[in-house]
Motif scaffolding. Sequence first.
Motif, short mmCIF file in Angstrom:
data_model
loop_
_atom_site.label_atom_id
_atom_site.label_comp_id
_atom_site.label_asym_id
_atom_site.label_seq_id
_atom_site.Cartn_x
_atom_site.Cartn_y
_atom_site.Cartn_z
N LEU A 1 0.84 -1.17 0.06
CA LEU A 1 -0.02 0.05 -0.16
C LEU A 1 0.78 1.28 -0.14
N SER A 2 0.07 2.46 -0.13
CA SER A 2 1.09 3.49 -0.57
C SER A 2 1.34 4.06 1.02
N GLU B 1 -1.69 5.70 2.60
CA GLU B 1 -2.63 4.66 3.23
C GLU B 1 -2.20 4.09 4.56
N MET C 1 -4.41 4.24 8.02
CA MET C 1 -4.84 3.11 8.42
C MET C 1 -4.44 3.03 9.89
N VAL D 1 -11.54 8.34 6.31
CA VAL D 1 -12.32 7.02 6.28
C VAL D 1 -13.68 7.24 6.96
N GLY E 1 -16.80 4.18 6.01
CA GLY E 1 -16.19 2.96 5.27
C GLY E 1 -15.94 3.33 4.06
N LEU E 2 -15.88 4.64 3.64
CA LEU E 2 -15.48 5.13 2.28
C LEU E 2 -14.19 5.88 2.18
N TYR E 3 -13.34 5.60 1.48
CA TYR E 3 -12.15 6.40 1.35
C TYR E 3 -12.49 7.73 0.45
N TRP F 1 -9.87 9.96 -1.14
CA TRP F 1 -8.37 9.72 -1.40
C TRP F 1 -7.71 11.23 -1.20
N ARG G 1 -4.52 11.78 1.36
CA ARG G 1 -3.38 12.16 0.91
C ARG G 1 -2.85 13.55 1.64
N ASP H 1 2.13 9.40 -2.12
CA ASP H 1 1.72 8.23 -3.29
C ASP H 1 2.58 7.05 -3.25
N THR H 2 4.05 7.26 -2.83
CA THR H 2 4.83 6.05 -3.08
C THR H 2 4.42 4.85 -2.54
N LEU H 3 4.60 3.61 -3.03
CA LEU H 3 4.21 2.29 -2.48
C LEU H 3 5.48 2.08 -1.30
N GLY I 1 -3.17 -2.44 -5.81
CA GLY I 1 -3.54 -2.10 -4.59
C GLY I 1 -3.01 -0.58 -4.44
N THR J 1 -3.14 3.59 -5.09
CA THR J 1 -4.18 4.58 -4.52
C THR J 1 -5.29 5.03 -5.23
N ARG K 1 -4.83 7.65 -8.91
CA ARG K 1 -3.67 8.45 -9.25
C ARG K 1 -2.64 7.19 -10.03
N ARG K 2 -3.11 6.12 -10.01
CA ARG K 2 -2.10 4.86 -10.58
C ARG K 2 -2.50 4.60 -11.90
N ASN L 1 -12.06 1.86 -2.84
CA ASN L 1 -12.60 2.93 -2.40
C ASN L 1 -13.13 2.79 -0.89
N THR L 2 -13.23 1.60 -0.47
CA THR L 2 -13.72 1.15 0.78
C THR L 2 -12.77 0.72 1.76
N ARG L 3 -13.18 0.93 3.03
CA ARG L 3 -12.22 0.66 4.19
C ARG L 3 -12.21 -1.04 4.07
N ARG M 1 -9.90 -1.89 1.19
CA ARG M 1 -8.35 -1.48 1.22
C ARG M 1 -7.76 -2.35 2.48
N THR N 1 -2.87 -3.23 13.69
CA THR N 1 -3.27 -1.83 13.38
C THR N 1 -4.82 -1.43 13.60
#
Lengths: 518, 334
Positions: A106-107, A110, A114, A124, A127-129, A131, A135, A152-154, B8, B10, B13-14, B197-199, B202, B217
């Motif tokens: 993951l980035s 995230e 998280m 969040v 339950g919806l991100y 984005w 960031r 944004d980097t992994l 996986g 973001t 943007r990818r 886009n959902t918890r 992800r 976590t």
Amino acid sequence: MMQSQIPRAVALSPAVLALEGVSKAFGPVVAVKPLSLTIPRHQVVGLIGENGAGKSTLLKMLTGVHLVDQGKMMLNGREVRFRGPLDATAQGVGIVHQEQSLFTNLSVAENIVMGAGRSGSQAVKGGLYRWSTVRAEAAEVLARIGSRISPDTLVGDLSFAERQMVEIARTIHLACQTAAAQGGAPLVILDEPTSVLEQAETEVLEAEIARLRAIGSVIFVSHRLEEVLRICDRTVVMRDGEIVADRLTSEVTEADLYRLMIGKDRHARSREAVPLAQGAPVLRTRALGKTAAFRDIDIALYPRRITAIVGTFGAGREALIRTLFGIDDPDSGTIELDGTPVTDWTPRRAIAAGLAYLPAERGVESSVGGLSAARNLTTVPFGDMAGWLLSPARRKALAAAWFDKLDIRPRLPGQPLERFSGGNQQKVMLAKWLTLGPRVLLLDHPLRGLDPGAGANVNACIRAACAEGAAVLLLADTLEEALDLGHEIIVMRDGAISARFDMAEDDPTTLDLLEKMV
Amino acid sequence: MASMTGTGGTGTRRAVLTWRGGLAELAILLALIVIFSILNPASFPTLTNLHTILNNAAIPIVVGVGASAVVLTGRIDLSVEGVMGAAGMTFVLLSANSRETVDIGWLAWPAALALGAGLGALTGAIHALAKVPSFIVSLGMWYVGLGIAALLFGYEMIPFLSSEAIVAWPTQSPLGLPNSFLLALVVVALGWFLEANTRLGRSAYAIGNNETVARMTGIPVTRFVIILFAFAGACSALAGIMGSLALGAGAANVGVGMLFLTLAAIVIGGTPLGGGRGGALRTVMGVLILSTLYNGLILAGVDPQVQSGVSGVVLVVAVIAAGWSQRAKLRVAK
């Protein structure tokens, strides 16, 4: 006596952390004896001690990984009892581990969000991100610790040190948030954070610790004493599960701390005649190197000699011994067996050539759970057990012989291995390899997790195997272990050999070894 | 769009396609199309054949979206064929049919989906709460599903669906593409949104990457795993309904062959069974590759018996290719 050395003015504000008689034992082994410790607000406390001094156990109690056996733990004036790591986090205790705990797929953003948990982040909701919020939040956190890593980097694409910065950012973010929500001050624990950081990154970290001091408290664990002296207000030294010293950093020197860590400075317990390096070495390495692990390693192992390697966590000892046994491949240099460089080195070839490796993770890499001691003893498919069949009678006889030879108790080879005590399990594992009559014994922390009595027993077996002609390479858990067993002692620091002592001529003390380690 | 990469990342943007991130699969699909077009210029590259391929791909895509959501966490759902059978029979018996059981109209759809989700949740709950491998729980649930279907089927005559209109609906293409495929696309969009886009989605990636860390976590791993299994069950149920519509009748074995097809598609698409990478869009690519391959082989006159051998070889080669870079001496593969 220790407490009185802390200025009274600081002690007036409510302590972020107060331990009263906290202790922890694992079976018969007491890891932390009842200890008390108070950390007031706005203080950076260095925690130092040798391997096995009880630091890790103490930290695990503070972070809810281990339940506290006895005693009271107070956080910001309230008594707490952690049932799990999440409890500790929810109360404002954050830890940056030696082992990293990030999701590499993951980035960065995230990972940070998280880690902040459900309440900690606006990104969040339901339950919806969102984005853009993910960031923005992450960028803000990263900016606060002065990091230029892109959100944004992994994480998998980052260097080890960069990941460490992400981890620090995440932990600090979380601890501050939860502590603020509860009206207390956060406690952030940094467990050897600098061991992988570059100089510039260490400076960034120091600046962040200074900022943390303004809002809460920090426990800083490090092997680098000069850093502890520079960064910390106060230093707590642990030895044998106890706090042996608690001093203001301004009042101690590096040498004082060394002495406090190892207790009585001592030489090897008995100075028997040290066998000389005779004839050609069985196994030797020439300029052996592996990226990010060790470099330029020249060692020679002779029959009837024990070579002990000491070094701190991260010195590269473990990687070296695994490379010698063919588990990992080196990037440069050669391994020579009887003077001939080896090629395509694998564990199978190594065993066939007479090498034996006793891994540190006895339960994971060495023993086969659920099988009897006798079956475990006869699982190596070489030497006496070569071929496809091993008759039950033969196995019984073999097991009985080795049980006698190494004095494994109780004499019940048919009993499942896990029912034996740790020391006797380790002896069975040792016997498993000794059945082959190995020419080289690679021992990776053979005494780990054993009480002193069992350790002495295993040591005697190691000496006996050596006397019968094996060349032994020992990764010692403690300096005393290395001094008592080693005929040659090699000190490693940051992946390279920093000193060698031939015990026939030199008589180093534990302090001499430690000075070369850190 | 973005997560064609499916790594996986973001989400939005990818957008760059990389070789490892989906381009390889796209290239394989294009190569197959070119090869079969050259072999069969008359019958392969036609609109009718395109409809056939897409219609055939619809059911495995729907199953695959659910199954890959489970695989993302490093688990596996082997119960798809059983759930398809049970849900398909439920749907038929609750719709107007030749056996004249009960006709609850459109409510038959949610009823069958609920059964599928329930079976999935049960699999997930047993696996997560009793801490037993999902592999073996879902293997058992496969036969539980088949048993339910067989019980519903009973010893009477085959229940045929009575409504001509509803049976014909999947293959019609008022919007240019077969309805079945469009329905599958809706499911794919749902699956993609969930994953990107959902918890819940992800967290699935996080769990697949490192479950211990996920628990530390504060991700509710157990609950999320059960929900994902329920989602997979609902997808299988929908596939069972679609299969029953295609047959025009209820049959316990409506899902036969679907497990191999979807698992192969998941792996070929680029979602490793260990989890953490990939997702619904990758699985769509895998299904399209396999559907095109089957279709092309049939048109090329290859014996159907040989086809199953070929698909087995394709699967094994794909797995080797995907894992080649990660070989290590002590890496344990089971």
